[in-house]
Design a protein around this motif. Sequence first.
Motif, PDB file in Angstrom:
ATOM      1  N   THR A 191      -9.318  11.863   0.178  1.00  0.00           N
ATOM      2  CA  THR A 191      -7.871  11.389   0.467  1.00  0.00           C
ATOM      3  C   THR A 191      -7.385  11.066   1.690  1.00  0.00           C
ATOM      4  O   THR A 191      -8.283  11.661   2.669  1.00  0.00           O
ATOM      5  CB  THR A 191      -6.937  12.673  -0.407  1.00  0.00           C
ATOM      6  N   SER A 197      -1.336  11.001  -2.095  1.00  0.00           N
ATOM      7  CA  SER A 197      -2.914  10.786  -2.116  1.00  0.00           C
ATOM      8  C   SER A 197      -3.091  12.046  -3.184  1.00  0.00           C
ATOM      9  O   SER A 197      -3.844  11.831  -4.126  1.00  0.00           O
ATOM     10  CB  SER A 197      -3.577  10.705  -1.056  1.00  0.00           C
ATOM     11  N   LEU A 200      -2.290  11.111  -6.596  1.00  0.00           N
ATOM     12  CA  LEU A 200      -3.395   9.986  -7.168  1.00  0.00           C
ATOM     13  C   LEU A 200      -4.405  10.645  -7.529  1.00  0.00           C
ATOM     14  O   LEU A 200      -5.301  10.313  -8.495  1.00  0.00           O
ATOM     15  CB  LEU A 200      -3.343   8.841  -6.063  1.00  0.00           C
ATOM     16  N   LYS A 266     -11.467   5.957  -2.807  1.00  0.00           N
ATOM     17  CA  LYS A 266     -10.629   5.078  -2.714  1.00  0.00           C
ATOM     18  C   LYS A 266     -10.638   4.082  -3.946  1.00  0.00           C
ATOM     19  O   LYS A 266      -9.468   3.823  -4.428  1.00  0.00           O
ATOM     20  CB  LYS A 266     -10.951   4.004  -1.386  1.00  0.00           C
ATOM     21  N   LYS A 267     -11.706   3.746  -4.381  1.00  0.00           N
ATOM     22  CA  LYS A 267     -11.983   3.310  -5.620  1.00  0.00           C
ATOM     23  C   LYS A 267     -11.106   3.708  -6.830  1.00  0.00           C
ATOM     24  O   LYS A 267     -10.326   3.155  -7.677  1.00  0.00           O
ATOM     25  CB  LYS A 267     -13.324   2.716  -5.927  1.00  0.00           C
ATOM     26  N   GLU A 268     -11.168   4.897  -6.983  1.00  0.00           N
ATOM     27  CA  GLU A 268     -10.731   5.816  -8.012  1.00  0.00           C
ATOM     28  C   GLU A 268      -9.210   5.913  -7.865  1.00  0.00           C
ATOM     29  O   GLU A 268      -8.516   5.786  -8.681  1.00  0.00           O
ATOM     30  CB  GLU A 268     -11.456   7.106  -8.432  1.00  0.00           C
ATOM     31  N   LEU A 269      -8.882   6.265  -6.629  1.00  0.00           N
ATOM     32  CA  LEU A 269      -7.397   6.226  -6.374  1.00  0.00           C
ATOM     33  C   LEU A 269      -6.708   5.131  -6.618  1.00  0.00           C
ATOM     34  O   LEU A 269      -5.573   5.001  -7.076  1.00  0.00           O
ATOM     35  CB  LEU A 269      -7.265   6.934  -4.991  1.00  0.00           C
ATOM     36  N   ASP A 270      -7.291   3.884  -6.289  1.00  0.00           N
ATOM     37  CA  ASP A 270      -6.509   2.608  -6.531  1.00  0.00           C
ATOM     38  C   ASP A 270      -6.579   2.210  -7.954  1.00  0.00           C
ATOM     39  O   ASP A 270      -5.465   1.775  -8.466  1.00  0.00           O
ATOM     40  CB  ASP A 270      -7.649   1.582  -5.909  1.00  0.00           C
ATOM     41  N   GLU A 271      -7.636   2.753  -8.831  1.00  0.00           N
ATOM     42  CA  GLU A 271      -7.374   2.590 -10.444  1.00  0.00           C
ATOM     43  C   GLU A 271      -6.460   3.285 -10.888  1.00  0.00           C
ATOM     44  O   GLU A 271      -5.681   2.853 -11.635  1.00  0.00           O
ATOM     45  CB  GLU A 271      -8.774   2.855 -10.696  1.00  0.00           C
ATOM     46  N   TYR A 273      -3.480   4.168  -9.228  1.00  0.00           N
ATOM     47  CA  TYR A 273      -2.753   3.793  -8.667  1.00  0.00           C
ATOM     48  C   TYR A 273      -2.285   2.526  -9.940  1.00  0.00           C
ATOM     49  O   TYR A 273      -0.931   2.073 -10.152  1.00  0.00           O
ATOM     50  CB  TYR A 273      -2.660   3.152  -7.505  1.00  0.00           C
ATOM     51  N   ALA A 274      -2.841   1.754 -10.017  1.00  0.00           N
ATOM     52  CA  ALA A 274      -2.763   0.546 -10.697  1.00  0.00           C
ATOM     53  C   ALA A 274      -2.526   1.025 -12.188  1.00  0.00           C
ATOM     54  O   ALA A 274      -1.614   0.332 -12.909  1.00  0.00           O
ATOM     55  CB  ALA A 274      -4.275  -0.360 -10.784  1.00  0.00           C
ATOM     56  N   ARG A 381       5.109   5.178  -6.158  1.00  0.00           N
ATOM     57  CA  ARG A 381       4.569   4.857  -4.933  1.00  0.00           C
ATOM     58  C   ARG A 381       4.835   5.861  -4.134  1.00  0.00           C
ATOM     59  O   ARG A 381       5.442   6.836  -4.465  1.00  0.00           O
ATOM     60  CB  ARG A 381       5.423   3.586  -4.403  1.00  0.00           C
TER      61      ARG A 381
END
Length: 391
Positions: A191, A197, A200, A266-271, A273-274, A381
Amino acid sequence: MDLTREEEAILNGEKGEGPRKAMELVTALGKIYGAENLIDITSAHLSGASYKTIGDGGLKYLEDMVAGGARVSVPSTLNPVGMDRTRWKEMHITEQFAEKQLRIIELYGSMGIKTTCSCTPYTGANVPKLGDHVAWAESSALSFVNSFIGARTNREGGPGALAAAILGKTANYGLHLDEKRRPTVVIDAETDGSLFSYSLLGQAVGMAIGSGVPYFTGIRPGVEEAKTLSAAMAASGSVALYHVEGVTPEAGKFDVSELERIHIGKKELDEAYAKLNTVEDVQLIALGCPHLTEKEMHQIAAFLKGKKKVRDDIEIWFCTSAAVREKCAEDVKVMEQFGLVLADTCMVVAPIEGTFQRTATNSAKAGNYLPTLCSQKVMCRDLAALLEVVM
């Protein structure tokens, strides 16, 4: 289950109808989950406090318990209710709702429960110690005390926690037992260290594992981060206990070398977030799920100081406990220039769906519950990004 003579007497109604009902419920839960006996607890924290969530049926149940002579026998606190007790009109609450909500608080108080109405009682009103057996409802709070403090509780429901509080006992199963507190999976986490973070991260872990006991490496949470992580994992999954290498009290007890390892980056945190974001324009910004701590109040006030709100079409709620609001009087003055600093309540248990349809939050917990419990589309956010929307 093996009951003592005193416990059998309670079950037989010799101590009154309220205690009998409590013992009946606790022993029934114990039998379902295979408990061999009851154990003493040092405290309880009760959910089922908002009129929105318990309705007239829950109100009647509380009236019956009080009429049956029920009183708690250990220190007990109460979860957030559906409104600020003094500012409910500003929250668009109806008089009928307010009347019944105040009656619920009164009934809990008459049973000896401290009506602090906060989801973060561990910050001052109700602080267990390492190894204490407790009976806590409120998914984020019980996860925090299990994990960051090292007390022991299962994920209690509102009626079960109330019954345990009345008896001063709960069924001895699940996370009260050493073997059930062992890690089941290792989470290698990356994170940026920000509070958002951690929210997330909790969302991503809950999505990845559902339940179980994660063991974290690569993070160093403090109180606020652990509070946020606990809340998110409990809402996106059903995690009630986790360990953090080098941080939480029990983490050093376990050899995790043979466990499955999951990387969250990052990939998992972006998912995560989405998944949480479903709208770009909002009517309400609601912060404090779980309730804002003193540190968070100071940070928010410092961020807002000297700035001006220019969008009057968006309301802002800052949710905290009454004790924190009182302690942070100077911060409140700054924050009140932007919105309402509310105590005793939060956006999830308040009837916001009657006024709003699109709500923004920095909490993954709220991001999970707002669509299902409040019929909201959600923006989730970082705090600064949310507040900049109105400037």
